[in-house]
Design an enzyme around this catalytic site. Structure first.
Site, short mmCIF file in Angstrom:
data_model
loop_
_atom_site.label_atom_id
_atom_site.label_comp_id
_atom_site.label_asym_id
_atom_site.label_seq_id
_atom_site.Cartn_x
_atom_site.Cartn_y
_atom_site.Cartn_z
N GLY A 1 0.79 -1.23 0.00
CA GLY A 1 0.00 0.00 0.00
C GLY A 1 0.82 1.27 0.00
O GLY A 1 0.30 2.34 0.28
N ASP B 1 2.82 0.92 -14.50
CA ASP B 1 3.37 0.08 -13.43
C ASP B 1 3.85 -1.26 -13.96
O ASP B 1 4.98 -1.69 -13.71
CB ASP B 1 2.32 -0.13 -12.34
N GLU C 1 -5.95 -5.66 -13.64
CA GLU C 1 -6.32 -4.49 -12.83
C GLU C 1 -7.66 -3.91 -13.26
O GLU C 1 -8.52 -3.62 -12.43
CB GLU C 1 -5.23 -3.41 -12.94
#
Length: 387
Positions: free
Chosen positions: A123, A173, A161
């Site tokens: 996170g 990413d 995703e």
């Protein structure tokens, strides 16, 4: 942490020796934030922190997964049939990649035992989820002779995703993690997917990652809202000019046509996307030219835009960046990643790193009430099999 740690963990968990080890890095983005879904340029690099896996075959026709980070064992049984729906767990990323690859033609002929451990803070905005996706893609592609090209694995990760996890992320990413090269950053045009590797030569400076230790939940943050705002602004511009993405506009072209966008909030969002794209191009050239002073100024300007036009920072990131820029030996600093918590980066003279960490950490603790964590980043290769 290294491959020895996961092979030892594998033996303890599964009672046998691992046959293969893999690694997928995390990533930082030097500049070019929230431009990847706006058809702009990004300038990321893979880092030496990441996710490791030790893998062995089994005869159970199942994927037996153990995560040392979550200390959980999971069993995915339907490797020859349909997979389960997502459950909001870390296993969704493994299962999502397996599903997408199976749909694309992968043939899973036997089961696997997989032991996973990583040193990316969860996170923190260093792309731990994309690291896991590319790790899984590399494992399955290697061990089942999938034959998929690296850019195909990148697109599979984005599909996971977008369609499975439910986050409208761009391509940066997964691209940075799969395609990374040691000591190089990648200038990627997300509109055309053309890219070039550029050496990251910082002289006497290093990149310091500053972790707010405020978790950011990408799917639950305002990430999707920002993307929607940019899409609305683009749609308004398209009523008056021919443009396919915000990344195609120059600063002057945008300024000349802002009258087409009626909402001042949408103007701010689109302005960031357009100007950030141009900053990224200027910054990559400055780095190529060895002009670290200009590069640092552009990095800092990106941070200002992210705070005031895109509004994705918050008190934690602002505290780190503001105080970083006050320290001796700092060329530039800004948040990195999606924002709303997570990490920032600073370019710091190596002789000043210890004082930098002490001073910024002390101020952060006094203002926020808990510690930030600091890491000096090495720029690493992309996802790969280690043995």
């Amino acid at each position: 942490m290294n491959s020895t740690d996961v092979t030892k963990g594998f033996t303890e968990q599964f009672g046998k020796q691992a046959e293969h080890t893999f690694f997928a890095p995390g990533r930082i983005n030097l500049i070019g934030e929230h431009t990847d879904y706006n058809g702009g340029h990004v300038f990321p690099c893979a880092i030496s922190l990441g996710t490791y896996a030790a893998v062995g075959t089994n005869e159970d026709n199942a994927f037996r997964l153990y995560s040392a980070n979550f200390q959980r064992l999971a069993l995915l049984t339907s490797i020859f049939g349909s997979f389960q729906d997502k459950r909001g767990l870390w296993t969704d990323y493994f299962q999502g990649m397996a599903r997408v690859m199976k749909t694309a033609g992968a043939n899973f002929t036997h089961g696997l035992n997989v032991y996973i451990n990583g040193n990316l803070p969860d996170g923190a905005g260093l792309s731990s989820s994309a690291s896991l996706e590319m790790l899984v893609g590399t494992i399955l592609n290697s061990l089942f002779d999938g034959g998929f090209e690296p850019l195909e694995l990148v697109q599979f990760g984005v599909k996971v995703e977008n369609d499975y996890i439910g986050v409208n992320s761009g391509v940066m990413d997964q691209f940075a993690i799969e395609m990374g090269r040691a000591n190089q950053a990648t200038l990627l045009d997300t509109n055309t997917m053309k890219y070039e590797y550029l050496p990251v030569e910082m002289g006497d400076n290093v990149i310091v990652i500053m972790n707010t230790n405020k978790r950011r939940e990408l799917a639950d943050s305002k990430y999707n809202e920002r993307r929607s705002e940019c899409e609305k602004a683009l749609a308004m511009l398209q009523k008056g000019i021919e443009v396919k993405s915000l990344g195609q506009l120059s600063e002057d072209e945008f300024d000349e046509n802002t009258y087409l966008i009626y909402d001042p909030i949408l103007i701010k969002r689109a302005r960031h996307a357009v100007f950030e794209n141009q900053r990224t191009l200027k910054a990559s050239k400055a780095l190529q030219d060895g002009d670290l002073k200009t590069f640092g100024k552009l990095v800092s300007a990106s941070g200002v835009s992210l705070a005031f036009d895109y509004e994705v920072t918050g008190i934690e990131l602002d505290t780190l960046v503001t105080n970083a820029l006050k320290q001796r030996g700092v060329l530039g600093a800004r948040m990195t990643g999606a924002g709303f918590g997570g990490c920032a980066i600073a370019i710091v003279n190596s002789a000043d790193v210890e004082d930098f960490i002490d001073n910024v950490g002390k101020t952060y603790r006094e203002k926020i009430g808990y510690d930030a964590h600091f890491y000096v980043a090495d720029i690493a290769d992309g996802a790969k099999q280690l043995n």
